[in-house]
Scaffold this motif. Structure first.
Motif, PDB file in Angstrom:
ATOM      1  N   PHE A  41       0.832  -1.203   0.000  1.00 45.54           N
ATOM      2  CA  PHE A  41       0.000   0.000   0.000  1.00 45.54           C
ATOM      3  C   PHE A  41       0.865   1.252   0.000  1.00 45.54           C
ATOM      4  CE2 PHE A  41      -2.034   3.435   2.389  1.00 45.54           C
ATOM      5  CZ  PHE A  41      -3.109   3.693   1.565  1.00 45.54           C
ATOM      6  N   TYR A  42       1.856   1.309   0.911  1.00 44.59           N
ATOM      7  CA  TYR A  42       2.733   2.477   0.986  1.00 44.59           C
ATOM      8  C   TYR A  42       3.527   2.652  -0.297  1.00 44.59           C
ATOM      9  CZ  TYR A  42       1.838   2.643   6.017  1.00 44.59           C
ATOM     10  OH  TYR A  42       1.253   2.730   7.247  1.00 44.59           O
ATOM     11  N   ASP A  98       4.431   5.724  -5.117  1.00 41.04           N
ATOM     12  CA  ASP A  98       4.625   5.721  -6.573  1.00 41.04           C
ATOM     13  C   ASP A  98       3.662   6.706  -7.239  1.00 41.04           C
ATOM     14  OD1 ASP A  98       5.964   4.784  -8.875  1.00 41.04           O
ATOM     15  OD2 ASP A  98       4.344   3.379  -9.304  1.00 41.04           O
ATOM     16  N   HIS A  99       2.391   6.708  -6.844  1.00 40.51           N
ATOM     17  CA  HIS A  99       1.410   7.651  -7.394  1.00 40.51           C
ATOM     18  C   HIS A  99       1.779   9.089  -7.045  1.00 40.51           C
ATOM     19  CE1 HIS A  99      -1.396   4.822  -9.115  1.00 40.51           C
ATOM     20  NE2 HIS A  99      -1.345   4.103  -8.007  1.00 40.51           N
ATOM     21  N   PHE A 100       2.265   9.288  -5.830  1.00 40.77           N
ATOM     22  CA  PHE A 100       2.689  10.623  -5.397  1.00 40.77           C
ATOM     23  C   PHE A 100       3.843  11.114  -6.267  1.00 40.77           C
ATOM     24  CE2 PHE A 100       5.460  13.257  -2.681  1.00 40.77           C
ATOM     25  CZ  PHE A 100       4.596  14.320  -2.465  1.00 40.77           C
ATOM     26  N   ALA A 101       4.817  10.260  -6.533  1.00 47.34           N
ATOM     27  CA  ALA A 101       5.973  10.634  -7.354  1.00 47.34           C
ATOM     28  C   ALA A 101       5.538  11.000  -8.768  1.00 47.34           C
ATOM     29  CB  ALA A 101       6.995   9.499  -7.387  1.00 47.34           C
ATOM     30  N   VAL A 102       4.624  10.239  -9.338  1.00 47.04           N
ATOM     31  CA  VAL A 102       4.118  10.520 -10.687  1.00 47.04           C
ATOM     32  C   VAL A 102       3.399  11.875 -10.701  1.00 47.04           C
ATOM     33  CG1 VAL A 102       2.447   9.785 -12.443  1.00 47.04           C
ATOM     34  CG2 VAL A 102       3.991   8.123 -11.395  1.00 47.04           C
ATOM     35  N   ALA A 103       2.553  12.126  -9.714  1.00 45.97           N
ATOM     36  CA  ALA A 103       1.818  13.390  -9.642  1.00 45.97           C
ATOM     37  C   ALA A 103       2.782  14.561  -9.435  1.00 45.97           C
ATOM     38  CB  ALA A 103       0.798  13.344  -8.516  1.00 45.97           C
ATOM     39  N   LEU A 104       3.799  14.370  -8.618  1.00 44.49           N
ATOM     40  CA  LEU A 104       4.769  15.429  -8.366  1.00 44.49           C
ATOM     41  C   LEU A 104       5.542  15.766  -9.634  1.00 44.49           C
ATOM     42  CD1 LEU A 104       5.988  17.260  -6.219  1.00 44.49           C
ATOM     43  CD2 LEU A 104       7.651  15.462  -5.738  1.00 44.49           C
ATOM     44  N   ARG A 105       5.963  14.757 -10.369  1.00 40.53           N
ATOM     45  CA  ARG A 105       6.675  15.006 -11.631  1.00 40.53           C
ATOM     46  C   ARG A 105       5.778  15.731 -12.627  1.00 40.53           C
ATOM     47  NH1 ARG A 105       8.734  10.001 -10.776  1.00 40.53           N
ATOM     48  NH2 ARG A 105       7.328   9.027 -12.253  1.00 40.53           N
ATOM     49  N   ALA A 106       4.492  15.423 -12.641  1.00 41.82           N
ATOM     50  CA  ALA A 106       3.558  16.070 -13.563  1.00 41.82           C
ATOM     51  C   ALA A 106       3.380  17.550 -13.209  1.00 41.82           C
ATOM     52  CB  ALA A 106       2.214  15.359 -13.540  1.00 41.82           C
ATOM     53  N   MET A 107       3.551  17.903 -11.951  1.00 44.75           N
ATOM     54  CA  MET A 107       3.362  19.280 -11.501  1.00 44.75           C
ATOM     55  C   MET A 107       4.591  20.154 -11.729  1.00 44.75           C
ATOM     56  SD  MET A 107       1.388  18.523  -7.896  1.00 44.75           S
ATOM     57  CE  MET A 107       2.130  19.943  -7.168  1.00 44.75           C
ATOM     58  N   PRO A 152      10.441   5.367  -5.266  1.00 48.75           N
ATOM     59  CA  PRO A 152       9.681   4.579  -4.311  1.00 48.75           C
ATOM     60  C   PRO A 152      10.409   3.334  -3.846  1.00 48.75           C
ATOM     61  CG  PRO A 152       8.325   5.149  -6.200  1.00 48.75           C
ATOM     62  CD  PRO A 152       9.719   5.580  -6.500  1.00 48.75           C
ATOM     63  N   CYS A 153      11.342   2.839  -4.649  1.00 53.99           N
ATOM     64  CA  CYS A 153      12.000   1.590  -4.288  1.00 53.99           C
ATOM     65  C   CYS A 153      13.328   1.819  -3.582  1.00 53.99           C
ATOM     66  CB  CYS A 153      12.213   0.739  -5.535  1.00 53.99           C
ATOM     67  SG  CYS A 153      13.357   1.508  -6.682  1.00 53.99           S
ATOM     68  N   GLY A 154      13.681   3.057  -3.291  1.00 60.54           N
ATOM     69  CA  GLY A 154      14.913   3.317  -2.573  1.00 60.54           C
ATOM     70  C   GLY A 154      16.095   3.643  -3.462  1.00 60.54           C
TER      71      GLY A 154
END
Length: 125
Positions: free
Chosen positions: A77-78, A83-92, A101-103
């Motif tokens: 879940f985390y 991963d979704h947060f990283a994608v959204a951040l890059r889009a912004m 997300p994997c370290g």
């Protein structure tokens, strides 16, 4: 015996350019010709050089980084939320995200040798 980190002076020496040309190549303002940029990037890749962002952070007072503390990425879940947060951040932003997300073992090309096998698409810096 410990190896010292590769410096911009080392890159400049190998590329046959000035240290300031190396600095301008890796700054957002740029200001180097295409042939010089190619020489610097080739030399940097050959030496494994990664620019130190601390001086720019200290000078501007802004890091343009986002830190996230997670209890453990072994929880799917985390990992999915991050991963979704990283994608959204890059889009912004126009800047590549400095988090994975994997370290850090996965890069733009997918899995690397010794990777966590997650194969995430996060960019590393």
């Amino acid at each position: 015996m410990t190896r010292r980190a590769v410096s911009s002076t080392d890159v400049a020496r190998l590329a046959g350019v000035s240290q300031s040309a190396v600095s301008r190549t890796f700054s957002a303002a740029g200001g180097v010709s295409a042939p010089t940029r190619r020489k610097v990037l080739d030399a940097a890749a050959a030496l494994g050089y990664r620019p130190n962002r601390i001086p720019a952070i200290m000078q501007s007072g802004r890091s343009h980084m986002v830190g996230v503390v997670v209890g453990g990425l072994d929880n799917p879940f985390y990992a999915a939320v991050l991963d979704h947060f990283a994608v959204a951040l890059r889009a912004m932003t126009a800047m590549p995200a400095g988090m994975t997300p994997c370290g850090g073992c996965c890069g733009p090309g997918g899995r690397r040798r010794g990777c966590c096998r997650r194969g995430c698409s996060a960019a590393t810096t």
